[in-house]
Write a protein that holds these residues in place. Sequence first.
Motif, short mmCIF file in Angstrom:
data_model
loop_
_atom_site.label_atom_id
_atom_site.label_comp_id
_atom_site.label_asym_id
_atom_site.label_seq_id
_atom_site.Cartn_x
_atom_site.Cartn_y
_atom_site.Cartn_z
N ASP A 167 24.56 30.20 40.26
CA ASP A 167 24.78 29.42 39.05
C ASP A 167 23.46 29.33 38.29
OD1 ASP A 167 27.39 29.02 39.76
OD2 ASP A 167 27.08 26.97 40.51
N LEU A 168 23.53 29.41 36.97
CA LEU A 168 22.34 29.31 36.12
C LEU A 168 22.28 27.92 35.50
CD1 LEU A 168 19.91 30.43 34.52
CD2 LEU A 168 21.55 31.24 32.80
N GLY A 176 26.40 28.71 33.26
CA GLY A 176 27.37 29.69 33.74
C GLY A 176 26.91 30.24 35.08
N TYR A 177 27.48 31.39 35.45
CA TYR A 177 27.14 31.95 36.77
C TYR A 177 27.00 33.46 36.67
CZ TYR A 177 31.83 33.88 37.41
OH TYR A 177 32.97 34.63 37.27
N PHE A 178 26.40 34.04 37.71
CA PHE A 178 26.23 35.49 37.84
C PHE A 178 26.82 35.95 39.16
CE2 PHE A 178 22.60 34.14 35.26
CZ PHE A 178 22.57 35.08 34.24
N THR A 179 27.42 37.12 39.14
CA THR A 179 27.70 37.87 40.35
C THR A 179 27.24 39.29 40.06
OG1 THR A 179 29.63 36.51 40.90
CG2 THR A 179 29.44 38.64 42.00
N GLY A 220 31.02 36.91 35.60
CA GLY A 220 30.13 35.90 35.06
C GLY A 220 29.35 36.45 33.88
N ILE A 221 28.13 35.97 33.68
CA ILE A 221 27.29 36.42 32.57
C ILE A 221 26.92 37.88 32.81
CG2 ILE A 221 25.12 36.04 31.33
CD1 ILE A 221 25.22 33.13 32.38
N ALA A 222 27.15 38.72 31.81
CA ALA A 222 26.98 40.16 32.00
C ALA A 222 25.91 40.76 31.10
CB ALA A 222 28.31 40.88 31.76
#
Length: 325
Positions: A167-168, A176-179, A220-222
């Motif tokens: 999570d950011l 938001g989040y990243f994967t 998530g965020i791309a």
Amino acid sequence: MTHQAKTNHQSGMSIGLIAHPTKDVSGSIELLVDWRRTHAVRIVALEADAQRIGAEVEVLTSAQFVDEVDLVVALGGDGTMLGAMRTVAGTSIPVLGVNYGNLGFLVEVEPDELTTAIERIIAADYSVEAHHGLDVNVVAGSEGFNFMAFNDVSIARAPGEGMVNADLVVDSTAYGYFTADALVVATPAGSTAYNYAAGGPVLSPAVTALVLTPVAPMSGIARSVVLGPKETLGFEIGESTTRAAIEVDGRVMTSVTAGDAVTISLVENAAGVVRFDAGRHARKGRLKLSLLDLPLRADQLRELVPLDVRKRDLPRILAQDSHKK
């Protein structure tokens, strides 16, 4: 601008050497030792480098080194330069890079120019280019770690152990989040490295900012995110992350797993790099970037070639252009 000596233990300038860990830089060391015999300078190195530096160079502890040197000479490539900058981060000690590497985005001086460069520094005929750093705080289980980076910091998946999920949080606000395979946070100078290879934007050195780019994002965020100098990035490592490496300027420093946290903030003007011709260095940087696929037309590339070379080869170049038409 010049760096003023911090101590009065020795007359003349104290020059600290930091050498590439494996490349043969003995030619430059011998050159400096010989040059020292006719100049009022002191040559020192870190205790850890004693065996590779040679008996004619005085060795100091890390604390003594930072306290006593007036100039650091990094003999290597960009990696050696970054290590030297980390060594003196937060001080006013400038770093001169001598190129024993390949691309050399940070270094400006070639080995055969070394003594001339130092003479120019003694004569105050140089400038200092400020570089921003990244202050990195890692909480992994019950342990805490702190690192300084000048290019980038990445949270990268361990091979065979899944993706990085995080999570950011920016200044306590959830974004938001990243994967992804990795998350890369870079300074403007470092934006031409891992960030650029991952498809992130190149930031001008005139911009005081940092850039965050996910590598091979799955959800998530791309896309890349550019943030201001006063914003603090926080990453809360998600439950699906088994293990991820924390890489600082390309070196693995520690690892994180689910429940751990990483905080990164920009440190303005954290280190200074010696520059003799900032314009020439910038042009060389553009040329090196063009070789990494930054598109430039033929006429733009020609502008990066030194004027004396262009004049010498102009008839041949014109003949080639005429033939193509």
